[in-house]
Scaffold this motif. Structure first.
Motif, mmCIF file in Angstrom:
data_model
loop_
_atom_site.group_PDB
_atom_site.id
_atom_site.type_symbol
_atom_site.label_atom_id
_atom_site.label_comp_id
_atom_site.label_asym_id
_atom_site.label_seq_id
_atom_site.Cartn_x
_atom_site.Cartn_y
_atom_site.Cartn_z
ATOM 1 N N GLU A 73 0.831 -1.201 0.000
ATOM 2 C CA GLU A 73 0.000 0.000 0.000
ATOM 3 C C GLU A 73 0.868 1.255 0.000
ATOM 4 N N TRP A 74 1.950 1.214 0.779
ATOM 5 C CA TRP A 74 2.855 2.383 0.824
ATOM 6 C C TRP A 74 3.477 2.626 -0.543
ATOM 7 N N GLU A 77 1.146 4.394 -2.784
ATOM 8 C CA GLU A 77 0.995 5.801 -2.417
ATOM 9 C C GLU A 77 2.247 6.605 -2.772
ATOM 10 N N GLN A 80 2.054 6.935 -7.333
ATOM 11 C CA GLN A 80 0.750 6.476 -7.798
ATOM 12 C C GLN A 80 0.782 6.163 -9.302
#
Length: 385
Positions: A73-74, A77, A80
């Motif tokens: 997930e990091w 982020e 993107q």
């Protein structure tokens, strides 16, 4: 975090480091420390950062199930809309090109074995040979990584020998060293540079004339295909008192690379050592001079190189033997007038290659006898040597 997860993350970090210049920790304990270390590495003109490469390695080298959800997930982020596997492919293409253009080297040391020499009943001097493969000179100089020992401790190749035995074993050793270089650097398009570190008493050893192939129709020597540099081991043993002067003079050489070699090397000879000392002292004071060319074969190479060490000058060229009718003087002067300092090593290689022609005999062609001292204070064998 599971051990297997950390192992994959740390492997991605370790795979990233060799491609970047800069001092960072190799041993890290968590992801936050990894990111902090990677932030220290300058991106420069590259299209990706060290952190980008780390993440790309991570996605390529690990099964997604092994990655903590928080990390994936990091990553999404952090950048993107990025296809990390595509980034990885771009990085690999860039690294493949770097490997192709790398400049490998083989470093060989020949050092006196005091123990074997002392035990010799014939009072003979014994020597010991060691060697390393450097995958890429620039990477090795900046990061001290990418090197491989070519002589195993305790092996038959590490046994002390008298100098007369060297000619009988060096061809096989060179063949093995060069085959190992081609195996490890299989994508590289450049011939390895050969640097041979010698003690003072062996500085006139014709290492460029070491035989490469015994069976070929015409004799093939090391200096025909490879840039061969003689290095004075006494500068690198930690006891060299003129080290600061030497390093400053090497820095001077960097500013003189495009000047004609004849303009930056002073003429001298050891027939009168007092005169030679004056010549070398004046050369050190002249910002346009960085070395010595010796007009006649040295009468005492140990004395001559010893005075060079005292001056700190890092570069010298000489003929190990004189030619008929003093032709060595003319040929050496013409060689130095024909190239800049930067291309001097390759010009010498070309001159050595000319000796393949039958007409260019040891009596009339200087290519058989040229020695080039090129003492770079920043390029030497691993500290474990």
């Amino acid at each position: 975090m599971k051990d297997i997860q950390w192992e994959e993350i740390n492997r991605a970090y370790q795979n990233t480091l060799p491609h970047w210049s800069g001092k960072v920790k190799q041993n890290v304990s968590d992801i936050q420390e990894i990111l902090s270390e990677l932030d220290k590495l300058v991106q420069g003109n590259l299209k990706y950062s060290a952190c980008d490469e780390f993440i790309a390695h991570l996605f390529n080298n690990t099964a997604s199930l092994l990655l903590p959800n928080t990390l994936t997930e990091w990553a999404k982020e952090y950048r993107q809309g990025i296809d990390w596997l595509d980034i990885y492919r771009q990085i690999q293409e860039s690294q493949d090109k770097r490997l192709e253009n790398a400049q490998p080297a083989i470093l060989i040391t020949i050092a006196r074995s005091d123990e074997a020499s002392t035990q010799s009943q014939e009072n003979e001097s014994y020597y010991q040979l060691n060697a390393w493969l450097i995958e890429d000179i620039e990477t090795y100089q900046t990061k001290k990584t990418g090197y491989h020992a070519l002589v195993a401790n305790g092996s038959i190749d590490a046994i002390p020998f008298v100098l007369e035995e060297l000619s009988g074993k060096i061809t096989d050793l060179l063949d093995r060293f060069l085959r190992e270089q081609r195996r490890i650097c299989k994508d590289c398009i450049n011939y390895a540079h050969i640097h041979v570190f010698l003690p003072l008493e062996l500085m006139n050893l014709g290492v460029d004339a070491w035989l490469l192939e015994r069976e070929s129709r015409r004799l093939k020597y090391l200096g025909h295909d490879y840039l061969v540099f003689v290095r004075c081991a006494n500068r690198y043993d930690g006891n060299y008192k003129r080290s600061p002067s030497w390093k400053n003079l090497w820095n001077r050489h960097q500013n003189l690379l495009q000047k004609l070699a004849i303009e930056v090397l002073v003429e001298g000879h050891d027939e009168d050592l007092d005169e030679l000392l004056d010549v070398l002292d004046d050369a050190v004071k002249d910002s346009n001079l960085v070395g010595l060319w010796v007009k006649d074969a040295p009468s005492d190479i140990q004395e001559l190189v010893n005075e060079l060490l005292e001056s700190g000058l890092p570069i010298a060229i000489w003929a190990r033997s004189n030619l008929d009718e003093d032709a060595h003087r003319t040929q050496l002067q013409e060689l130095l007038q024909a190239c800049c300092l930067e291309s001097l090593p390759s010009t010498i290689k070309d001159k050595r290659l000319e000796t393949r022609k039958a007409k260019n005999t040891k009596e009339n062609h200087i290519g058989h006898h040229l020695s080039l001292l090129w003492d770079d204070p920043n390029f030497y064998p691993p500290k474990s040597a």
